[in-house]
Write an enzyme that holds these catalytic residues in place. Structure first.
Site, short mmCIF file in Angstrom:
data_model
loop_
_atom_site.label_atom_id
_atom_site.label_comp_id
_atom_site.label_asym_id
_atom_site.label_seq_id
_atom_site.Cartn_x
_atom_site.Cartn_y
_atom_site.Cartn_z
N HIS A 204 -3.48 -4.90 0.50
CA HIS A 204 -2.78 -5.32 1.76
C HIS A 204 -3.13 -7.04 1.95
O HIS A 204 -3.82 -7.41 2.27
CB HIS A 204 -3.63 -4.84 3.01
N CYS B 2 0.75 -1.07 0.10
CA CYS B 2 0.10 0.00 0.01
C CYS B 2 0.86 1.30 0.05
O CYS B 2 1.50 1.65 -1.02
CB CYS B 2 -1.11 -0.10 1.04
N GLU C 199 -1.70 -8.96 3.71
CA GLU C 199 -1.46 -9.38 4.86
C GLU C 199 -2.73 -9.87 5.66
O GLU C 199 -2.98 -10.80 6.24
CB GLU C 199 -0.60 -8.58 5.77
N1 GLN Z 1 -1.90 6.67 2.69
C1 GLN Z 1 -1.92 5.99 1.50
C2 GLN Z 1 -3.32 6.16 0.76
O1 GLN Z 1 -4.43 6.70 1.43
C3 GLN Z 1 -1.87 4.45 1.81
C4 GLN Z 1 -2.92 3.89 2.39
C5 GLN Z 1 -2.44 2.61 3.21
O2 GLN Z 1 -0.79 2.43 3.29
N2 GLN Z 1 -3.37 1.66 3.89
O3 GLN Z 1 -3.68 5.94 -0.19
#
Ligand code: GLN
Length: 548
Positions: free
Chosen positions: A515, A391, A517
Site C-alpha cells: 500500500h 493490494c 498510499e
Molecule cells: N484481501 C486481500 C488479502 O488479504 C487484499 C488485502 C488488501 O487489499 N489490503 O490479501
C-alpha cells in the site's frame, strides 16, 4: 480496599505536552486542528510527535470494519491504527509506531496480563491508579526524545469510555510543570436562526471538563465562520480563559489549508509563548514554507481519476484519496476523484469510469464488489487507460489477466472463490493455521527488490523500495510459470513473493501488493501515484492534440 498509588512510570523528561479534547460532538476535526498546530511548530524548528487515544475496547483498529469506521491505517511497524494517525503522519511528515495509538483495549489487556502474572503483589487492581498509570506511562514513552507531543483524546468529553483517560490527563496536568502542559479544548459554536454565534454548547462542555477537575488553557471554536470578537470575549469570560486564548476554526475547503488558518489566528505563537519556546523558535521569516507553497500554488490543468471501490463510506479510502492529492500537489495539477461504486457498474458508475483519465482499484477484503473491480481493470487494460492497482487491486489484476489473456477459465483469488479451479491468488503459507484474526496479517514495512529497466524501476528511480503491507493472500507460486514470457511482468519481488506487476504494452499499468498510499505525504508524494498522474497527463495531452 484502598491501594497505594503505583509509581513505576518514567518521570517527565521535560517534553512539552499539548492535550486535545473535544466537546459537544465528535467529528469536529480536532485531529486536523491539532496536526496543523504541530505542523507550524515543526516549521518553527521543533521536533513534534503525536499520540492518538481511542477510548474503545478494541486492542487496535485492525478488526474494525472500514466501511463503518473509515480505513484501517497501517504504520511501518505493522500497527493497524485509527485513520487519524495517518493525518498526523501526513501533516508532520513523521513515521509513527504502534505505541503512538493508545486504546482502552490495549491498556486493559496489559494491566490484566500484569495482574495475572502477579506483578501487582497482592494489591487490588483498579482503574485509578493502575489503568491511569499505564495510560500516563504510554504517553510519556511515546513522547520521549521529542520536543512537543500532541495527545488527542478521541470521542467527546462526557463519554463513559473516555473517563479513565481524562482522569489520567488530570493527574498528568498536576505532575507536569505548568510550562510543559497545555489543554486545548475544541468545541462547536453553532449559529442560531437569527445568525448569532452561540456559546452555550461551549460553556456546557467546559463545565463538563471542570466537573472532572480539568481546566482548559486554550479553546478552539469550530464554526462556519471566524468567531466574532464578542463571541470570543463571551467564551473567555464564561470559560475562564484569557480572550487571546480563544481561537476560531472556521470551515475551509481543503484540510491542507488549516495550518495556514491556524497560523493566521496565531495559535502556534500562543502555544510557543505559553511553553516558553518563543526564543528558541526559528524566526518567522526564516521558517519552512514548503507546505504553504505547495498548497497555495497556481495549478495548471485538471484530471479525473476513477477510484473504484465499495462506497458505504468514502473514508474507507482516505489515504488513497490523499495520495492522489499529493501527486497533484507535486505536479501542480488538480486531481478530481470520481467515486465509482464497483457494485453499481450497471448503473451510472460504469459511465463515470469511462469518463475518467485514469483508474485506481484500491485494497479491500471479501467478495462484495469484486466483479465490478475486475471489469474496471479489464477496461483499463484494453483501452490503454493508466491504471494503478493496490493490494486487492493488484491481486484482481492478476485474476483478470489469468482469465482473459491466459485463458485460465474461472481463475480467482481463493479469498473470494474457495472452489476456483485456478487459485492464482492464494493464502500466504504462514496464514493457513492461524486462529486469531487480530494483528495476524502480513503487516508493515517490507523491502521489495525492483527489476532494473522496468516501469517500476523508472517510477521509483531505485532498485528497491520499502512500503507498508496488509494482506493474507498473494500470487500463488504454482502459477508463476503461467505468467512467464507474457506481457504481464512481475517487476518487484520480496523473496519468493510477487510485489509489483506491470504490463509491457500499456502506457501505465502498475499493481502493487503493498500500500504505497500509507507513505505518501503532501510534501513527499508516493512514486506510483506520481507515475500514474504523469501517464494521465501525457495521455490527456495526446488526446487533446488529436482532438485539436
Ligand atoms: N484481501 C486481500 C488479502 O488479504 C487484499 C488485502 C488488501 O487489499 N489490503 O490479501
Amino acid at each position: 480496599m484502598p491501594t497505594e498509588p503505583e509509581t513505576d512510570y518514567d518521570p517527565s523528561l521535560g517534553n512539552k505536552f499539548i492535550f486535545v479534547t473535544g466537546g459537544v460532538m465528535s467529528g469536529l476535526g480536532k485531529g486536523i486542528t491539532a496536526a496543523s498546530t504541530g505542523r507550524l511548530l515543526a516549521n518553527a524548528g521543533f521536533d513534534v510527535t503525536a499520540v492518538k487515544i481511542d477510548p474503545y475496547l478494541n486492542v487496535d483498529a485492525g478488526t474494525m470494519n472500514p466501511y463503518q469506521h473509515g480505513e484501517v491505517y497501517v504504520l511501518k511497524d505493522g500497527g493497524e491504527v485509527d485513520l487519524d494517525l495517518g493525518n498526523y503522519e501526513r501533516f508532520l511528515d513523521i513515521d509513527m509506531t504502534f505505541d503512538h495509538n493508545v486504546t482502552t483495549g490495549k491498556t486493559y489487556q496489559h494491566v490484566i496480563e500484569k495482574e495475572r502474572a502477579g506483578d501487582y503483589l497482592g494489591k487490588t487492581v483498579q482503574i485509578i491508579p493502575h489503568v491511569t498509570d499505564d495510560i500516563k506511562r504510554r504517553i510519556r514513552e511515546a513522547a520521549e526524545g521529542h520536543d512537543v507531543c500532541i495527545v488527542e483524546v478521541g470521542g467527546t468529553v462526557g463519554d463513559i469510555e473516555g473517563m479513565p483517560f481524562l482522569e489520567a490527563l488530570r493527574q498528568f496536568a498536576h505532575e507536569e510543570d505548568e510550562e510543559d502542559f497545555l489543554l486545548t479544548h475544541v468545541t462547536l459554536v453553532p449559529y442560531s436562526k437569527n445568525g448569532e454565534q452561540k456559546t452555550k454548547p461551549t460553556q456546557h462542555s467546559v463545565k463538563e471538563l471542570r466537573s472532572i477537575g480539568l481546566q482548559p488553557d486554550i479553546l478552539v471554536g469550530r464554526c462556519e465562520d471566524e468567531l466574532d470578537p464578542s463571541t470570543k470575549e463571551k467564551i473567555a469570560l464564561f470559560c475562564d480563559v484569557p480572550t487571546d486564548a480563544v481561537f476560531s476554526n472556521p470551515d475551509v475547503e481543503d484540510i491542507y489549508h488549516v495550518p495556514l488558518m491556524v497560523e493566521e489566528e496565531g495559535l502556534d505563537e500562543y502555544v510557543m509563548e505559553r511553553f516558553g519556546l518563543a526564543d528558541e523558535a526559528v524566526p518567522a521569516e526564516e521558517r519552512d514554507t514548503q507546505w504553504r507553497d505547495l498548497v497555495t500554488q497556481e495549478t495548471g490543468g485538471e484530471v479525473d481519476i476513477a477510484l473504484v471501490g465499495k462506497y458505504d463510506l468514502e473514508d474507507a479510502y482516505l489515504s488513497v484519496n490523499e495520495a492522489l492529492k499529493h501527486a497533484g500537489l507535486e505536479r501542480g495539477v488538480d486531481v478530481n476523484v470520481l467515486w465509482v461504486d464497483s457494485e453499481k457498474m450497471a448503473d451510472d458508475d460504469e459511465a463515470r469510469l469511462r469518463e475518467a483519465d485514469g483508474v485506481v482499484v484500491p485494497g479491500g477484503f471479501g467478495s462484495r464488489g469484486t466483479a465490478g473491480k475486475i471489469d474496471a481493470i479489464r477496461y483499463a487494460r484494453e483501452h490503454d487507460v493508466p491504471f494503478l492497482g493496490l493490494c486487492l487491486g493488484f491481486q484482481l489484476a492478476v485474476v483478470e489477466y489469468a482469465r482473459n489473456v491466459l485463458g485460465l477459465e474461472g481463475a480467482h483469488s481463493a479469498e473470494i472463490d474457495a472452489e476456483t479451479p485456478h487459485p492464482v491468488i492464494d493464502l500466504l503459507p504462514e496464514q493457513y493455521d492461524l486462529e486469531d484474526l487480530g494483528g495476524t496479517m502480513r503487516l508493515g514495512a517490507h523491502e521489495t527488490e525492483i527489476a532494473p529497466g522496468t516501469l517500476a524501476a523508472d517510477v521509483y528511480g531505485a532498485e528497491a523500495c520499502t512500503e507498508r503491507h496488509r494482506h493474507r493472500y498473494e500470487v500463488n507460486p504454482e502459477y508463476f510459470e503461467d505468467f512467464a514470457d507474457t506481457d504481464l511482468v512481475f517487476s518487484g519481488e520480496s523473496g519468493n513473493r510477487m510485489e509489483i506487476l506491470e504490463l509491457d504494452d500499456h502506457p501505465y499499468f502498475l499493481g502493487t501488493q503493498f500500500h504505497p498510499e500509507f507513505r505518501s505525504r503532501p510534501t513527499r508524494a508516493s512514486p506510483p501515484f506520481v507515475g500514474l498522474l504523469d501517464a494521465v497527463v501525457e495521455s490527456t495531452d495526446e488526446r487533446l492534440e488529436v482532438e485539436a
